[in-house]
Motif scaffolding. Structure first.
Motif, PDB file in Angstrom:
ATOM      1  N   LEU A   1       0.843  -1.200   0.000  1.00 26.18           N
ATOM      2  CA  LEU A   1       0.000   0.000   0.000  1.00 26.18           C
ATOM      3  C   LEU A   1       0.871   1.240   0.000  1.00 26.18           C
ATOM      4  CD1 LEU A   1      -2.868  -0.719   2.572  1.00 26.18           C
ATOM      5  CD2 LEU A   1      -3.010  -0.745   0.084  1.00 26.18           C
ATOM      6  N   GLN A   2       0.330   2.314  -0.556  1.00 30.16           N
ATOM      7  CA  GLN A   2       1.027   3.591  -0.571  1.00 30.16           C
ATOM      8  C   GLN A   2       0.075   4.693  -0.137  1.00 30.16           C
ATOM      9  OE1 GLN A   2       3.868   4.611  -3.759  1.00 30.16           O
ATOM     10  NE2 GLN A   2       2.462   6.245  -4.329  1.00 30.16           N
ATOM     11  N   PHE A   3       0.568   5.590   0.711  1.00 33.02           N
ATOM     12  CA  PHE A   3      -0.209   6.739   1.178  1.00 33.02           C
ATOM     13  C   PHE A   3       0.536   8.014   0.815  1.00 33.02           C
ATOM     14  CE2 PHE A   3      -0.986   3.283   4.273  1.00 33.02           C
ATOM     15  CZ  PHE A   3      -2.348   3.098   4.047  1.00 33.02           C
ATOM     16  N   VAL A   4      -0.190   8.987   0.329  1.00 33.76           N
ATOM     17  CA  VAL A   4       0.398  10.262  -0.057  1.00 33.76           C
ATOM     18  C   VAL A   4      -0.277  11.374   0.705  1.00 33.76           C
ATOM     19  CG1 VAL A   4       0.876  11.848  -1.954  1.00 33.76           C
ATOM     20  CG2 VAL A   4       0.925   9.377  -2.360  1.00 33.76           C
ATOM     21  N   GLY A   5       0.522  12.226   1.355  1.00 37.06           N
ATOM     22  CA  GLY A   5      -0.028  13.341   2.100  1.00 37.06           C
ATOM     23  C   GLY A   5       0.993  14.449   2.221  1.00 37.06           C
ATOM     24  N   THR A   6       0.984  15.145   3.349  1.00 35.84           N
ATOM     25  CA  THR A   6       1.944  16.215   3.583  1.00 35.84           C
ATOM     26  C   THR A   6       2.871  15.833   4.725  1.00 35.84           C
ATOM     27  OG1 THR A   6       0.601  17.376   5.225  1.00 35.84           O
ATOM     28  CG2 THR A   6       0.163  17.875   2.906  1.00 35.84           C
ATOM     29  N   THR A   7       3.986  16.520   4.799  1.00 32.15           N
ATOM     30  CA  THR A   7       4.922  16.234   5.885  1.00 32.15           C
ATOM     31  C   THR A   7       4.306  16.538   7.242  1.00 32.15           C
ATOM     32  OG1 THR A   7       5.864  18.445   5.524  1.00 32.15           O
ATOM     33  CG2 THR A   7       6.997  16.569   4.490  1.00 32.15           C
ATOM     34  N   ASP A   8       3.377  17.492   7.301  1.00 29.87           N
ATOM     35  CA  ASP A   8       2.715  17.800   8.570  1.00 29.87           C
ATOM     36  C   ASP A   8       1.805  16.663   9.041  1.00 29.87           C
ATOM     37  OD1 ASP A   8       3.904  20.277   8.805  1.00 29.87           O
ATOM     38  OD2 ASP A   8       2.239  21.349   7.857  1.00 29.87           O
ATOM     39  N   SER A   9       1.390  15.821   8.125  1.00 26.09           N
ATOM     40  CA  SER A   9       0.450  14.746   8.465  1.00 26.09           C
ATOM     41  C   SER A   9       1.148  13.397   8.636  1.00 26.09           C
ATOM     42  CB  SER A   9      -0.637  14.637   7.397  1.00 26.09           C
ATOM     43  OG  SER A   9      -0.080  14.302   6.139  1.00 26.09           O
ATOM     44  N   TRP A  10       2.458  13.407   8.939  1.00 22.14           N
ATOM     45  CA  TRP A  10       3.191  12.147   8.978  1.00 22.14           C
ATOM     46  C   TRP A  10       2.666  11.189  10.042  1.00 22.14           C
ATOM     47  CZ3 TRP A  10       5.761  10.428  13.275  1.00 22.14           C
ATOM     48  CH2 TRP A  10       6.055  11.357  14.287  1.00 22.14           C
ATOM     49  N   ARG A  11       2.197  11.716  11.190  1.00 19.51           N
ATOM     50  CA  ARG A  11       1.665  10.817  12.217  1.00 19.51           C
ATOM     51  C   ARG A  11       0.403  10.113  11.725  1.00 19.51           C
ATOM     52  NH1 ARG A  11       3.135  10.474  17.420  1.00 19.51           N
ATOM     53  NH2 ARG A  11       1.010   9.822  17.901  1.00 19.51           N
ATOM     54  N   ARG A  12      -0.438  10.829  11.012  1.00 20.19           N
ATOM     55  CA  ARG A  12      -1.642  10.196  10.464  1.00 20.19           C
ATOM     56  C   ARG A  12      -1.270   9.069   9.518  1.00 20.19           C
ATOM     57  NH1 ARG A  12      -6.543  12.557   7.734  1.00 20.19           N
ATOM     58  NH2 ARG A  12      -6.955  10.335   7.946  1.00 20.19           N
ATOM     59  N   MET A  13      -0.274   9.299   8.705  1.00 15.63           N
ATOM     60  CA  MET A  13       0.130   8.267   7.752  1.00 15.63           C
ATOM     61  C   MET A  13       0.702   7.051   8.469  1.00 15.63           C
ATOM     62  SD  MET A  13       1.630  10.920   4.918  1.00 15.63           S
ATOM     63  CE  MET A  13       1.835   9.777   3.579  1.00 15.63           C
ATOM     64  N   ALA A  14       1.424   7.289   9.560  1.00 17.12           N
ATOM     65  CA  ALA A  14       1.909   6.162  10.376  1.00 17.12           C
ATOM     66  C   ALA A  14       0.741   5.375  10.955  1.00 17.12           C
ATOM     67  CB  ALA A  14       2.804   6.688  11.494  1.00 17.12           C
ATOM     68  N   HIS A  15      -0.282   6.094  11.463  1.00 14.93           N
ATOM     69  CA  HIS A  15      -1.462   5.411  11.994  1.00 14.93           C
ATOM     70  C   HIS A  15      -2.170   4.601  10.909  1.00 14.93           C
ATOM     71  CE1 HIS A  15      -0.942   7.316  15.773  1.00 14.93           C
ATOM     72  NE2 HIS A  15      -1.464   8.485  15.476  1.00 14.93           N
ATOM     73  N   LYS A  16      -2.204   5.126   9.683  1.00 14.89           N
ATOM     74  CA  LYS A  16      -2.840   4.400   8.589  1.00 14.89           C
ATOM     75  C   LYS A  16      -2.094   3.107   8.265  1.00 14.89           C
ATOM     76  CE  LYS A  16      -5.320   8.053   6.155  1.00 14.89           C
ATOM     77  NZ  LYS A  16      -6.604   7.328   6.114  1.00 14.89           N
ATOM     78  N   VAL A  17      -0.771   3.171   8.292  1.00 12.53           N
ATOM     79  CA  VAL A  17       0.012   1.956   8.079  1.00 12.53           C
ATOM     80  C   VAL A  17      -0.302   0.939   9.173  1.00 12.53           C
ATOM     81  CG1 VAL A  17       2.334   0.981   8.040  1.00 12.53           C
ATOM     82  CG2 VAL A  17       1.865   3.135   6.840  1.00 12.53           C
ATOM     83  N   ALA A  18      -0.297   1.402  10.426  1.00  9.53           N
ATOM     84  CA  ALA A  18      -0.571   0.497  11.545  1.00  9.53           C
ATOM     85  C   ALA A  18      -1.973  -0.094  11.445  1.00  9.53           C
ATOM     86  CB  ALA A  18      -0.397   1.230  12.868  1.00  9.53           C
TER      87      ALA A  18
END
Length: 440
Positions: free
Chosen positions: A137-154
């Motif tokens: 899977l791949q997620f694309v967002g902003t550097t400010d949203s890095w924690r959200r992207m980590a939560h999505k991976v988890a």
């Protein structure tokens, strides 16, 4: 930037050169009421694919580990034990090296940064069978949203292994408290499910109570004493703008909660010493009375399909839990044990109702079936109250307050089976949590 910055998500992106078909018997943790041995999982630091991504890649992988270990379903294999080192996202997996350190699941990932744009990709591998678990899977967002992207991976890892929906990419609104116990200041705050990223939604000039998220997570209902009497307000989370929702002359309104479709609010209204449950259509602002008894009836909560409402009432002489149609009418009592029952909340799955119970001088958070059977008390203390469900119906968050003149309130969570009781870190005292749905 709003606190709910949207991510562009590319779902089920296949890395054909490295991904093998999903197994007929994939990795799986079966969650029941018994003891669960955490699954050993390895999460090497994600690869920074350019210089700007190096630090943030490590931070993302550490949040993924924190999420998974925090569920008590996974146990991290320490990086000091690794035999293989993951140096490239495209590198083949040396399964024998991971089996040698008793790893069952392996998560690898890579991160790239281009200006303020952030791309995170990951893979999950079943080490025992030597195959990939699903597609990358791949997620694309902003550097400010890095924690959200980590939560999505988890969340994706959690869902693939447990077969359940995730809950890490969610928020909790709560009452932030300060000052002495006899002069407590309260204001609304919102945070990530794990206590990170706290933002304040109101000031502490007036008492606030009972915040509740909308089904879309963009609005919050709460009760405020801004006028000197309890009144229900509707707050936009992104703009922090608010509006008075209900204000009948000579009445007090409180304990609001959204219907599952977000179009109706159910709440308590007190007039002339009598407290009943009402519903309010948000479009027409027309209230409908749902109960009509001399009892105190409050803390209503809809079933996930919106057809029923569970609430607390002392109509039988003591505080108990009842269920009625969402249109009102005859109610049936479902609480059957000794003591007093209150603050019932329907599980998102529809199978359980969480509640607060007071019995023998102790307070408990418990769950029961919707017919009142199979009651289980999950916690006990001098004051536990106000349960709220995670989006997947697996975890319950609640308030625990210590006794005495210097006692303070804090947020705790516990698995619906009674496992994994832990405190949620907040900047100060905290109470009355309400979980959001998964973010979009």
């Amino acid at each position: 930037m709003t606190m709910f910055r949207k991510l562009t998500m590319l779902v089920a992106l296949t890395f054909a050169s490295a991904i093998t078909p999903v197994l007929a018997e994939p990795l799986r943790i079966t969650i029941d009421q018994g003891q669960i041995e955490p699954m050993p999982i390895a999460v090497p630091n994600f690869i920074g694919e350019n210089a700007a991504a190096t630090d943030i890649a490590t931070q993302i992988s550490r949040v993924v580990v924190s999420d998974l270990e925090g569920s008590a379903l996974f146990r991290e294999i320490p990086q000091s034990a690794f035999i293989s080192q993951v140096t490239s996202f495209a590198s083949p997996i040396q399964y024998s090296d991971w089996r040698a350190i008793n790893t069952q699941a392996l998560v690898t990932g890579a991160v790239s940064v281009n200006g303020s744009s952030l791309t995170v990709k990951f893979r999950l591998f079943d080490v025992v069978t030597g195959q990939a678990q699903g597609e990358g899977l791949q997620f694309v967002g902003t550097t400010d949203s890095w924690r959200r992207m980590a939560h999505k991976v988890a969340d994706a890892v959690y869902s693939r292994i447990t077969g359940e929906g995730g809950y890490f990419d969610s928020r909790v609104v709560y009452v932030a408290e300060s000052g002495p116990k006899d002069n407590r200041k309260k204001r609304l705050a919102v945070m990530d499910y794990d206590g990170a990223g706290v933002q304040y939604l109101t000031n502490d000039s007036s008492l606030v109570l009972a915040p509740r998220f909308s089904p879309t997570g963009d609005r919050v209902l709460y009760t405020s004493y801004d006028s000197g009497f309890p009144r229900i307000y509707l707050l936009d989370v992104a703009t922090v703008g608010r509006s008075l929702l209900e204000s009948q002359e000579g009445s007090m309104s409180f304990a609001p909660r959204f219907s599952p479709d977000g179009q109706t609010v159910v709440y308590s209204l007190s007039r002339g010493g009598n407290t009943d449950i009402y519903s309010l259509n948000l479009a027409s602002r027309v209230p409908t009375r749902l109960t009509n008894t001399p009892a105190i009836e409050t803390a209503p909560s809809y079933s996930p399909d919106g057809s029923q409402i569970v609430f607390e009432s002392d109509r039988s002489g003591g505080q108990q839990v009842y269920i009625m149609s969402s249109n009102g009418g005859e109610a049936r009592r479902i609480s059957k044990g000794s003591g007093r029952y209150g603050t019932p909340v329907w599980s998102p799955r529809g199978d359980l109702i969480a509640f607060t119970k007071q019995d023998g001088g102790r307070f408990h958070i418990g769950v029961m079936r919707t017919d009142g059977s199979e009651e289980r008390l999950l916690t006990t203390s001098t004051l536990d109250e106000g349960p709220t469900w995670s989006p997947n119906g697996r975890v319950i968050m609640f308030t625990r307050e210590t006794s005495g003149a210097s006692g303070t309130a804090a947020l705790y969570s516990v698995d619906a089976t009674g496992r994994n009781l832990k405190r949620i870190s907040t900047p100060g005292a905290a109470s009355d949590p309400a979980w959001s749905p998964l973010l979009k």
